[in-house]
Enzyme design. Structure first.
Site, PDB file in Angstrom:
ATOM      1  N   GLU A  66     -18.786  -5.024  23.701  1.00 45.43           N
ATOM      2  CA  GLU A  66     -17.889  -6.189  23.799  1.00 45.43           C
ATOM      3  C   GLU A  66     -16.675  -6.042  22.884  1.00 45.43           C
ATOM      4  O   GLU A  66     -15.544  -6.345  23.263  1.00 45.43           O
ATOM      5  CB  GLU A  66     -18.631  -7.490  23.442  1.00 45.43           C
ATOM      6  CG  GLU A  66     -19.705  -7.906  24.419  1.00 45.43           C
ATOM      7  CD  GLU A  66     -21.028  -7.200  24.166  1.00 45.43           C
ATOM      8  OE1 GLU A  66     -21.119  -6.404  23.208  1.00 45.43           O
ATOM      9  OE2 GLU A  66     -21.977  -7.437  24.945  1.00 45.43           O
ATOM     10  N   HIS A  91     -29.309 -16.879  23.593  1.00 44.16           N
ATOM     11  CA  HIS A  91     -28.322 -16.727  24.653  1.00 44.16           C
ATOM     12  C   HIS A  91     -27.558 -18.013  24.944  1.00 44.16           C
ATOM     13  O   HIS A  91     -26.689 -18.031  25.805  1.00 44.16           O
ATOM     14  CB  HIS A  91     -28.992 -16.239  25.942  1.00 44.16           C
ATOM     15  CG  HIS A  91     -29.284 -14.774  25.905  1.00 44.16           C
ATOM     16  ND1 HIS A  91     -29.930 -14.193  24.839  1.00 44.16           N
ATOM     17  CD2 HIS A  91     -29.008 -13.775  26.786  1.00 44.16           C
ATOM     18  CE1 HIS A  91     -30.043 -12.896  25.072  1.00 44.16           C
ATOM     19  NE2 HIS A  91     -29.490 -12.618  26.240  1.00 44.16           N
ATOM     20  N   HIS A 140       0.846  -1.199   0.000  1.00 46.48           N
ATOM     21  CA  HIS A 140       0.000   0.000   0.000  1.00 46.48           C
ATOM     22  C   HIS A 140       0.882   1.250   0.000  1.00 46.48           C
ATOM     23  O   HIS A 140       1.278   1.730   1.054  1.00 46.48           O
ATOM     24  CB  HIS A 140      -0.886   0.006   1.242  1.00 46.48           C
ATOM     25  CG  HIS A 140      -1.668  -1.258   1.405  1.00 46.48           C
ATOM     26  ND1 HIS A 140      -2.986  -1.368   1.018  1.00 46.48           N
ATOM     27  CD2 HIS A 140      -1.309  -2.468   1.893  1.00 46.48           C
ATOM     28  CE1 HIS A 140      -3.407  -2.599   1.261  1.00 46.48           C
ATOM     29  NE2 HIS A 140      -2.406  -3.287   1.795  1.00 46.48           N
TER      30      HIS A 140
END
Ligand code: TPP
Ligand code: MG
Length: 645
Positions: free
Chosen positions: A426, A488, A43
């Site tokens: 999270e 869950h 890059h």
């Protein structure tokens, strides 16, 4: 031919401009072009555009000592846009870190110290492994939090022994990724004043201009997070860059974002401001034209003018002086506060205190309790001896039992507390934990329900790749989490997803402790609730354990995936579940497993022969090695394949 945008101040890239600043900046640009050209991948565009920023930052603002990359008092710098790592490699070489021009010539080659995305621990001066966009931003937030925490605990009036800034560079992609939103929102809330972000606003990503997908007002977004925002209209304006960075450093009570408008592949007649400059060499002809346009004195690849190197390397004296001053201050600190100094030293060395595990609680088989309750007790027993343990959860502290008793809550102005409330973030939590661990002096703990570890897989993977001592407490791991329903339940993929993190991470075997079922239920409870399946134990677990023992005898560099069993779903009768579990064994005549090996085919075959019914699969299926470890598909891809099969 696209004309380069008009530059202001001293940074005009015209052929006639031979100022030393320009020479130094163009050295970065040409090294990036040449290295990518030689590697035939990489890059070039972003290093070329950010060269002036790097020059101003590393010459005038960042505090570091190339002779001692690990000096604790240094500022931290994270290149979140890891694809632009040639920028960092060029600067590390030019400022005199232990990185040579030959290392630069080895860019993206197997075994080199200059991989396709910067890797911590491999290249001196690289503070974090970056490549998956957004992660580095979260890492920087974690580092800044670690600094604020340690400063609160260890600094004393007249002794600012912990006092450094954390900088990061983020690209458009970093800004789009959700993890940066999570982490920056928390950083603003916690008022981490020594955190300084630089946003490379080049308005280009791989697919084209950012107006395809992105119309955020980034400045206002960050202002709403509570950040101070600076704008630099021209990424070549050294004076404006300098002023913006200085203003950011003056902000003591909130983080800063410096938004710099740049032009990818600056100076390239045909590639500037185009996505083609992102991920491919410019091409030999274009490199030549660009060098001519920049007024570069030679067409020889990797040419580094003596005056440029000499000027860049003057920062070595500055670095040595900065470290010497800090050491002097540290000596005075140690004389005044010997206990604190010794404790800080212990923490930074990662040494455990004497008898840290002397008072661990012991649980008798009759102490029926949820494993997370036991975990909370153990954590607190350990925490009493290990003050470096800090952390919390993504808004589930009460449920995961990750609460440091009397630890206080981390908040703006109360950074020395131990309980970090990450909020319902999270992914941000995982990335921030990595930053805490990378900084040193603290050991991060993070927790949530096992199923939500799915939301933090990328940072867990990076922690594993980098061998970071991050501690995860994932509770509610039973497939029989009845009342919360299937969303869950920690299904097979969650545990398997953790097991196949490269190296280090081995979630608890599914065979639960002898008298406890998964989820911490006793056998009696399990009998009462037959829908709650007991995991592990029995013949299957024995087979797994035996296989694992054999596996450890395999050659180094190999690891195996195994246990590709279908998980019985809750609600299926126990008998049917048992039949399902046996089925793969009958089908394959043994354990269904795959050996993933970096070795050649004969080695894989020989090794696979140790297990019955095993298929051997070559590792690195992606062929992504040139991009570096964090881009290799490794076992995850393999696992995905096997599960689909
Ligand atoms: C999580 C993640 N997704 C995708 C990629 C692949 N990727 C590398 S760079 C990039 C975007 C490039 O645009 P930008 O972030 O603006 O960087 P620039 O080219 O401007 O330097 C993408 C999608 C990645 N590295 N990480
Ligand atoms: Mg971009």
């Amino acid at each position: 031919m696209t004309p380069p945008p008009r530059a202001t101040g001293a940074a005009t890239p015209a052929a006639r401009d031979t100022s030393l600043d320009q020479l130094c900046i163009n050295t970065v640009r040409t090294l990036a072009m040449d290295a990518v050209q030689q590697a035939d991948s990489g890059h070039p565009g972003t290093p070329m555009a950010l060269a002036p920023l790097a020059y101003v930052l590393w010459q005038r603002h960042l505090r570091y000592n190339p002779a001692n990359p690990d000096w604790f008092g240094r500022d931290r710098f994270v290149l979140s846009a890891g694809h632009a790592c040639m920028l960092l490699y060029a600067v590390l070489y030019l400022t005199g870190y232990d990185l040579s021009l030959d290392d630069i010539k080895q860019f993206r080659q197997w075994g080199s110290r200059t991989p396709g995305h910067s890797e911590h621990g491999l290249t001196p001066g690289v503070e974090a492994t970056t490549g998956p966009l957004g992660q580095g931003v979260g890492n920087a937030v974690g580092m800044a939090l670690a600094e604020a925490h340690l400063a609160t605990l260890f600094n004393r009036p007249g002794h600012a022994i912990v006092d450094h800034c954390t900088y990061f560079v983020a690209s458009d992609g970093d800004m789009m990724e959700g993890v940066s939103h999570e982490a920056c929102s928390l950083a603003g809330h916690l008022k981490l004043g020594k955190l300084i972000g630089i946003y490379d606003d080049n308005r280009i990503t791989i697919d084209g201009k950012t107006d395809l997908t992105f119309s955020d007002d980034t400045a206002r977004r960050f202002e709403s997070y509570g950040w101070h925002v600076e704008r630099v209209a021209d990424g070549n304006d050294l004076g404006a860059l300098d002023a913006a960075l200085a203003a950011a450093r003056r902000q003591g009570d909130r983080p800063s974002l410096v938004i710099v408008r740049t032009h990818i592949a600056y100076g390239s007649p045909h590639k500037q401001d185009t996505p083609e400059a992102h991920g491919a060499p410019l091409g030999a002809e274009e490199v030549k034209l660009t060098k001519q346009r920049l007024g570069w004195p030679s067409l020889e690849p990797f040419y580094v003018p003596e005056e440029s190197l000499e000027h860049w390397r003057r920062v070595r004296d500055r670095g040595a002086r900065l470290e010497a001053e800090w050491r002097k201050r540290h000596d005075t600190y140690r004389a005044a506060h010997p206990d604190l100094a010794a404790e800080l030293e212990r923490r930074l060395a990662g040494r455990l205190p004497e008898a840290w595990d002397a008072d661990l609680p012991a649980f008798a088989p009759t102490d029926a309790q949820a494993t997370r309750a036991a975990s909370g007790k153990v954590l607190n027993a350990v925490a009493a001896k290990l003050p470096e343990l800090i952390g919390g959860s993504a808004d589930l502290a009460g449920s995961t039992n990750v609460v440091f008793k009397n630890g206080g809550d981390v908040a703006a102005g109360s950074w020395g507390a131990r309980n970090i409330h990450f909020g319902v973030r999270e992914h941000g939590m995982g990335a921030i934990m990595n930053g805490l661990a990378l900084h040193g002096g603290v050991r991060p703990v993070g927790s949530t329900f096992l199923i939500f570890s799915d939301y933090m897989r990328p940072p867990i993977r990076l922690a594993a790749l980098c061998h970071l001592p991050a501690i995860y407490v994932f509770t509610h791991d039973s497939i029989g989490l009845g009342e919360d329903g299937p969303t869950h339940r920690a299904r097979f993929h969650a545990t398997e997803g953790l097991r196949d993190r490269p190296r280090e991470i081995r979630p608890r075997e599914r065979a639960a402790p002898r008298r406890l079922c998964a989820g911490g239920r006793t056998r009696r409870e399990a009998r009462r609730h037959p829908d709650r399946e007991r995991l592990g134990g029995g013949a299957r677990a024995r087979r797994l354990r035996a296989a694992r023992r054999r596996r450890t005898r395999g050659a180094r560099g190999q690891h195996a995936l195994h246990g590709v069993f279908r998980q019985p779903t809750a609600g299926v009768s126990r008998r049917r579940a048992a039949t399902r579990r046996r089925r793969p064994a009958r089908r394959g005549g043994g354990l269904t497993a795959a050996v993933v090996s970096l070795g050649g085919r004969p080695r894989r075959r020989a090794w696979a022969g140790a297990l019955r019914g095993v298929r051997a699969v070559p590792a690195d299926l992606s062929g992504a090695r040139a991009d570096g470890g964090e881009h290799s598909a490794e076992s995850e891809t393999v696992a995905g394949r096997l599960v689909r099969e």
